[in-house]
Design a protein around this motif. Structure first.
Motif, PDB file in Angstrom:
ATOM      1  N   GLU A 168      17.733  97.452  82.464  1.00  0.00           N
ATOM      2  CA  GLU A 168      17.811  96.427  83.494  1.00  0.00           C
ATOM      3  C   GLU A 168      18.426  97.106  84.715  1.00  0.00           C
ATOM      4  OE1 GLU A 168      17.192  92.645  83.391  1.00  0.00           O
ATOM      5  OE2 GLU A 168      15.770  93.873  82.321  1.00  0.00           O
ATOM      6  N   ASP A 281       6.387  90.416  80.704  1.00  0.00           N
ATOM      7  CA  ASP A 281       7.036  91.246  79.685  1.00  0.00           C
ATOM      8  C   ASP A 281       6.291  91.015  78.380  1.00  0.00           C
ATOM      9  OD1 ASP A 281      10.086  92.561  79.164  1.00  0.00           O
ATOM     10  OD2 ASP A 281       9.076  91.738  77.393  1.00  0.00           O
ATOM     11  N   GLU A 306       7.660  98.559  84.455  1.00  0.00           N
ATOM     12  CA  GLU A 306       9.055  98.400  84.019  1.00  0.00           C
ATOM     13  C   GLU A 306       9.921  98.317  85.278  1.00  0.00           C
ATOM     14  OE1 GLU A 306      10.892 101.704  81.925  1.00  0.00           O
ATOM     15  OE2 GLU A 306      11.948 100.297  80.612  1.00  0.00           O
ATOM     16  N   LYS A 308      11.496  95.143  88.437  1.00  0.00           N
ATOM     17  CA  LYS A 308      11.695  93.745  88.845  1.00  0.00           C
ATOM     18  C   LYS A 308      11.001  93.552  90.182  1.00  0.00           C
ATOM     19  CE  LYS A 308      14.774  92.592  85.648  1.00  0.00           C
ATOM     20  NZ  LYS A 308      14.949  91.400  84.868  1.00  0.00           N
ATOM     21  N   THR A 312      14.003  97.085  92.749  1.00  0.00           N
ATOM     22  CA  THR A 312      13.549  98.301  92.060  1.00  0.00           C
ATOM     23  C   THR A 312      12.426  98.960  92.857  1.00  0.00           C
ATOM     24  OG1 THR A 312      12.036  97.015  90.656  1.00  0.00           O
ATOM     25  CG2 THR A 312      14.214  97.483  89.743  1.00  0.00           C
ATOM     26  N   THR A 332       1.499  86.963  88.158  1.00  0.00           N
ATOM     27  CA  THR A 332       2.947  86.954  87.932  1.00  0.00           C
ATOM     28  C   THR A 332       3.444  85.513  87.931  1.00  0.00           C
ATOM     29  OG1 THR A 332       5.052  88.009  88.523  1.00  0.00           O
ATOM     30  CG2 THR A 332       3.708  87.230  90.351  1.00  0.00           C
ATOM     31  N   ALA A 336       8.970  85.120  90.597  1.00  0.00           N
ATOM     32  CA  ALA A 336       8.950  86.502  91.083  1.00  0.00           C
ATOM     33  C   ALA A 336       8.557  86.519  92.565  1.00  0.00           C
ATOM     34  CB  ALA A 336       7.977  87.332  90.255  1.00  0.00           C
ATOM     35  N   LYS A 533      15.019  80.295  90.611  1.00  0.00           N
ATOM     36  CA  LYS A 533      14.538  80.340  89.233  1.00  0.00           C
ATOM     37  C   LYS A 533      13.799  79.085  88.782  1.00  0.00           C
ATOM     38  CE  LYS A 533      17.757  83.855  87.793  1.00  0.00           C
ATOM     39  NZ  LYS A 533      18.460  84.487  86.698  1.00  0.00           N
TER      40      LYS A 533
END
Ligand code: COA
Ligand code: AMP
Length: 630
Positions: A168, A281, A306, A308, A312, A332, A336, A533
């Motif tokens: 993470e 995932d 792999e 976010k 990243t 997605t 996101a 979220k």
């Protein structure tokens, strides 16, 4: 043929329709009959066929001369690694791991738990199981030991395949202690654990139980594809229900192949050889269907990402991957995109990349709010298609079949039912509702190929969860309406399932964890609206009489408890102490009313409320932690 004609063709003769679609699959024994009515509302598809999933996802492409085509692109902004695997390479790797499983005594029908991060080896493990007819159950890395233990006890795996760690941002998640803890907690013990050591965090192996990934494959005979019966379970995937115990959704082999293959062209509008990317995932159903199986079955290139959406290293990561790997179709979760939008509201990052390969963005996993959809449409200049489905179905129930016919988008609606799904809105007595009326969303039985024929070892629960409320229908657990044009609108869940960052979670499971705290006499968890979220859990704690410790201390222990027992993915960070919970006179906790108070919405207390004064106390308690927001 357009959408309406195709849907009508399916409805006129569902069995003929699906037998026709089944021709795209390579069978060891082709199905003669499509639907098997097992009585009592239980159905199976293509049960008379014999077929192998791995053969269709991997070997057949090599045999057809496409061995040099890239099957898997691994792009890991977290480690800075990128690599590719061709179909031939994937075939060799999967056959070797399948051989290793065989050498460890794993046979057709045995269960194998997979606990892996987003690395290509996770797909290799899933396909290796499929190759020999073993039934995998992938567990998401963000779950804690006890969730893993519950799954181990439910599906009783002969073997577990795990990585030493997941990554993470800013944190190495050591899987091995979580795995060891889970095996210790579980009553069932696997015979063997195959461990994929990652350089970031190698782990110690337990002698006599653990074996290294490469050592396990050393010198073994690569395993061939073993045909299985059409109704053989391809996998079990646990998902949240109303109670704390997760439901083991069973995926049937043949229907899964036929249905997923159908979706790649008709919904995602990609041709074999094109790059398809689902940024999810492997631990979720989106990962099963659209990182692993569907793109490979259809001969596409899939992307294992792999990272976010943000951080990243920045909010341009998605667009960089699309440009670099020529992604044609991108899938997605709305959360996101919300994360990207929050960091890059003007879409400056989007402008830096050439997105000409991209045809459309697909969103699912939670409600796609109009702001997010419109922002993405505007900044990307591409169609954005919301689609609605569930772990139970494994693919789209309601969507926009862009490859068949791109229908006009109505922002806020995932569009129309796909062939296979007779979607209806029912009132409480099970009566179909006219257009525009709200009600429970149900699907007339039988469900189409690939959807769940049952729950693992839980037939009664299967019936109770899905089949008994509305006889003759599958109860989706969602509520909404269908408009005059046949577009479906998904409004809310009808049960205690919440959706946090596209992750389906059970408030019941969180309540069970909280109730175990010695100072908590009673509790409730609700999902309140969250701008990033979608929903966030908030706990209400009634303390045991006589407890006089500082409330903040108890709240902190409760937060830790949920993280330890369910996992960081629960994102349970907020709880308040209250004297009482609002209830109906029959004792039912008024969760929906509590959500309305937290969200600052107008509401009328239900007529059945026991004591309306408690609502003021709830309001004050929520105000102490900053609700309603804004
Ligand atoms: N292994 C271990 N821990 C994990 C994990 C994994 N695979 N995935 C998430 N977690 C942890 C995170 O590190 C975080 O821990 P923290 O509380 O220590 O920060 C916690 O679980 C919550 O994670 P997440 O929900 O990812 O929140 P976030 O704040 O880190 O990131 C988003 C927010 C929106 C960027 C992120 O949720 C996201 O990318 N969502 C897309 C979800 C998705 O693809 N869903 C699939 C359905 S289609
Ligand atoms: P999961 O099984 O994790 O895929 O979660 C399925 C649930 O997520 C559905 O029952 C819905 O409640 C919600 N969901 C998934 N996709 C959508 C969507 N496009 N719109 C609204 N809700 C959705």
């Amino acid at each position: 043929m357009g959408y309406r004609e195709t849907y009508d063709r399916w409805k006129d003769d569902p069995e003929a329709y699906w037998l026709e679609q089944a021709k795209a699959i390579d069978w060891d024994l082709a199905p003669k009959k499509a639907l098997f009515d097992r009585g009592d509302d239980i159905y199976e598809w293509f049960a008379d066929a014999r077929v192998n999933t791995c053969y269709n996802a991997v070997d057949r492409h090599v045999e057809q001369g496409n061995g040099k085509r890239v099957a898997v692109i691994y792009d890991s902004p977290i480690t800075g690694k990128k690599s590719t695997l061709t179909y031939s390479e994937l075939q060799a790797q999967v056959a070797a791991l399948a051989g290793a499983l065989k050498a460890q005594g794993v046979e057709k029908g045995d269960r194998v738990v997979i606990y892996m991060p987003m690395v290509p080896e996770a797909l290799q493990a899933m396909l290796a199981c499929a190759r020999i007819g073993a039934i995998h159950s992938v567990v998401f890395g963000g779950f804690a030991s006890s969730e893993l233990a519950v799954r181990i006890d439910d599906c009783k795996p002969k073997a577990i395949i795990a990585a030493s760690c997941g990554l993470e941002p800013g944190r190495v998640v050591e899987y091995k202690p979580l795995l060891d803890g889970a095996i210790e907690q579980a009553e069932h013990k696997p015979e063997v654990c195959i461990i994929f050591q990652r350089g970031q965090c190698p782990c110690e192996l337990i002698r006599g139980r653990d074996i290294d990934w490469y050592a396990a494959q050393d010198g073994v005979r690569p395993a061939p594809c073993e045909p299985v019966e059409g109704n053989h379970p391809a996998y079990i995937l646990y998902t949240s229900g109303t109670t704390g115990a997760p439901k083991g959704v069973v995926r049937p082999t043949a229907g899964h192949l036929v249905a997923l293959n159908w979706t790649m062209k008709n919904i995602y509008n990609v041709e074999p050889g094109e790059v398809f990317w689902a940024a999810s995932d492997v631990g979720w159903v989106v990962g099963h269907s659209y990182i692993c199986y569907a793109p490979l079955i259809a001969g596409n290139t899939t992307v294992v990402f792999e990272g976010k959406p943000v951080g990243t290293p920045d909010a341009g990561t998605f667009w960089r991957v699309i440009e670099e790997h020529n992604v044609a179709s991108f899938f997605t979760a709305p959360t996101a995109i919300r994360a990207v939008k929050r960091e890059d509201p003007d879409g400056e990052e989007i402008k830096k990349y050439d997105l000409s390969s991209l045809r459309a963005l697909y969103l699912a996993g939670e409600r796609a709010d109009p702001d997010t959809v419109e922002w993405a449409q505007d900044k990307l200049g591409k169609p954005v298609y919301d689609h609605w489905w569930q772990t139970e179905t494994g693919y789209t129930i309601v969507g926009n079949p862009a490859g068949l016919e791109a229908l006009p988008v109505k922002v806020g609606s995932p569009s129309v039912p796909m062939p296979g799904y007779d979607v209806q809105i029912l009132d409480e007595s099970g009566q179909p509702q006219p257009p525009g009326e709200l009600g429970a969303i149900a699907i007339k039985l039988p469900l189409p190929p690939g959807t769940l024929p049952g729950l693992w070892n839980a037939e009664e629960r299967f019936r109770k969860s899905y089949l008994t409320t509305f006889p003759g229908y599958y109860e989706t657990g969602d509520a909404g309406m269908i408009d005059e044009d046949g577009y479906v609108w998904i409004m809310a869940r009808t049960d205690d399932v919440i959706n946090v960052a596209g992750h389906r979670l059970s408030t019941g499971a969180m309540e069970e964890a909280l109730a175990g705290h010695p100072d908590v006499a009673e509790c409730a968890v609700v999902g309140v609206s969250d701008a990033l979220k979608g929903q966030m859990p908030v706990g209400f704690l009634c303390l045991t009489k006589g407890v006089d410790r500082p409330e903040a201390e108890i709240v902190e222990e409760c937060v830790t408890r949920v993280r330890d027992q369910i996992g960081p993915v629960a994102a349970f960070k907020q709880a308040v102490v209250v004297d009482r919970l609002p209830k109906t006179r029959s004792g039912k906790i008024l969760r929906a009313t509590m959500v309305k108070i937290a969200d600052g919405e107008d509401f009328k207390p239900p007529a059945t409320i026991d004591d309306p004064a408690i609502l003021d106390e709830i309001h004050d308690a929520l105000a102490r932690i900053g609700y309603p927001k804004g």
